[in-house]
Design a protein around this motif. Structure first.
Motif, short mmCIF file in Angstrom:
data_model
loop_
_atom_site.label_atom_id
_atom_site.label_comp_id
_atom_site.label_asym_id
_atom_site.label_seq_id
_atom_site.Cartn_x
_atom_site.Cartn_y
_atom_site.Cartn_z
N THR A 108 0.87 -1.09 -0.08
CA THR A 108 -0.12 0.16 0.00
C THR A 108 0.81 1.24 0.03
O THR A 108 0.26 2.23 -0.62
N ARG A 111 1.97 1.86 -3.46
CA ARG A 111 0.73 2.17 -4.05
C ARG A 111 0.50 3.55 -3.98
O ARG A 111 0.39 4.31 -5.03
N ASP A 115 0.57 6.67 -6.90
CA ASP A 115 -0.70 7.13 -7.19
C ASP A 115 -0.96 8.32 -6.71
O ASP A 115 -1.55 9.35 -7.19
N GLY A 283 -8.20 5.68 -1.76
CA GLY A 283 -8.59 5.19 -3.03
C GLY A 283 -7.28 4.24 -3.39
O GLY A 283 -7.52 3.03 -3.88
N ALA A 284 -6.11 4.65 -3.06
CA ALA A 284 -4.80 3.92 -3.55
C ALA A 284 -4.73 2.87 -2.74
O ALA A 284 -4.52 1.56 -3.11
N ALA A 286 -7.25 1.16 -1.27
CA ALA A 286 -8.45 0.30 -1.64
C ALA A 286 -8.01 -0.54 -2.89
O ALA A 286 -8.50 -1.58 -3.13
N ASP A 287 -7.35 -0.09 -3.85
CA ASP A 287 -6.99 -0.61 -5.01
C ASP A 287 -5.77 -1.52 -4.92
O ASP A 287 -5.54 -2.26 -6.06
N THR A 288 -5.02 -1.53 -3.63
CA THR A 288 -3.90 -2.39 -3.62
C THR A 288 -4.65 -3.99 -3.32
O THR A 288 -5.31 -4.10 -2.53
#
Length: 302
Positions: A108, A111, A115, A283-284, A286-288
């Motif tokens: 994370t 990420r 991002d 958001g970053a 959660a996208d991991t």
């Protein structure tokens, strides 16, 4: 007129000599003289009296000197001002609960760096209850918690990890294909304390009561220290997720509890009304991709 003219003029005023000023500036004396004459032509006035005893400022030169120093100070600060803007980054504080898979938490951070490059990320380890309290108080921007967040916060369910029991080596259940809640009857079972994972304790105790199963419950706050806590409690079994069992009780036998829909849920939570950068970091995270959890059917190596 350029800043170099003002630098040459200030150096000459401070040194009082063309030769000394030229040496200080690492240029030739004729070049220095030529540059200062250009400055005088640009301003339309004589700034320097050139005499046998050196160079002295005229009234116009004296008036210009203080102004020149101010302009040169501003020039020197300009690069720092621009660099300061580049360094101005927004701090986002994120809570992590004990026992979270390290590889996922590290992923994370990478990420977010990709991002949300304008963000400075700060991780702190706190249990779920502390995180939710500090998110409400504004002391944390984002929490990663093991309990359902309040409805007035924004949240995302990251993953569910099956809960089960790990039994110590040599226990009669070691060779069982599956564990049932009834198998824990009369056993000394270590469970996370309620303030650490409220839903786990509530769920397992309610299920045991409904099934008329009476383990000897032992409660503690643990994650990385699952084994010492188990030994201190002289536990026959530890109620944990697959990740904690694989990481810290690798020689114990772990199985999910059959017929019991009990899982460790991991949520991401942040205030509904927050800074743009906080929402971007959420958001970053959660996208991991969620961590790869150990297989529930795996047995420890002999």
């Amino acid at each position: 007129m350029e800043f170099r003219h003002l630098r040459y003029f200030s150096a000459l005023a401070e040194e009082g000599s063309f030769n000394r000023a030229a040496a200080r500036l690492h240029i030739s004396q004729p070049s220095l003289s030529r540059q200062l004459r250009e400055l005088e032509r640009h301003l339309g006035t004589v700034l320097i009296d050139r005499g046998p005893r050196g160079a002295t400022l005229t009234a116009a030169g004296t008036a210009l000197l203080e102004h020149a120093r101010q302009l040169l100070t501003l020039e020197a600060a300009t690069a720092g001002v621009v660099a300061g803007v580049e360094r101005t980054r927004e701090l986002v504080r994120v809570g992590l609960p004990p026992g979270l898979p390290t590889q996922w938490a590290t992923a994370t951070a990478h990420r977010v760096a990709t991002d949300v490059p304008t963000c400075d990320l700060e991780y702190t380890e706190e249990n779920s209850a502390q995180q939710l309290r500090e998110v409400r108080q504004g002391r944390l921007d984002i929490g990663v918690v093991h309990q359902a967040p309040p409805a007035d916060e924004d949240s995302v369910l990251l993953w569910r990890e099956p809960m089960g029991a790990a039994v110590r080596p040599g226990h009669p259940l070691t060779d069982a294909e599956e564990f049932r809640l009834e198998d824990l009857n009369g056993q000394r079972v270590l469970v996370h304390s309620r303030d650490q994972v409220p839903t786990q304790q509530d769920g397992i105790m309610a299920a045991a009561l409904a099934a008329n199963v009476h383990p000897d419950w032992r409660f503690a706050r643990f994650a990385e220290y699952a084994r010492p806590c188990a030994e201190a409690a002289r536990a026959d079994a530890v109620l944990v997720g697959a990740h904690t069992a694989a990481a810290h009780l690798s020689d114990w036998t772990w199985r999910p509890l059959a017929g019991l829909s009990l899982a460790m849920s991991t949520w991401l939570v942040w205030p509904r009304h927050t800074r743009t950068v906080v929402a971007a970091v959420a958001g970053a995270i959660a996208d991991t991709p969620p961590p790869g959890l150990p297989s529930v059917s795996a047995r420890p190596s002999p």
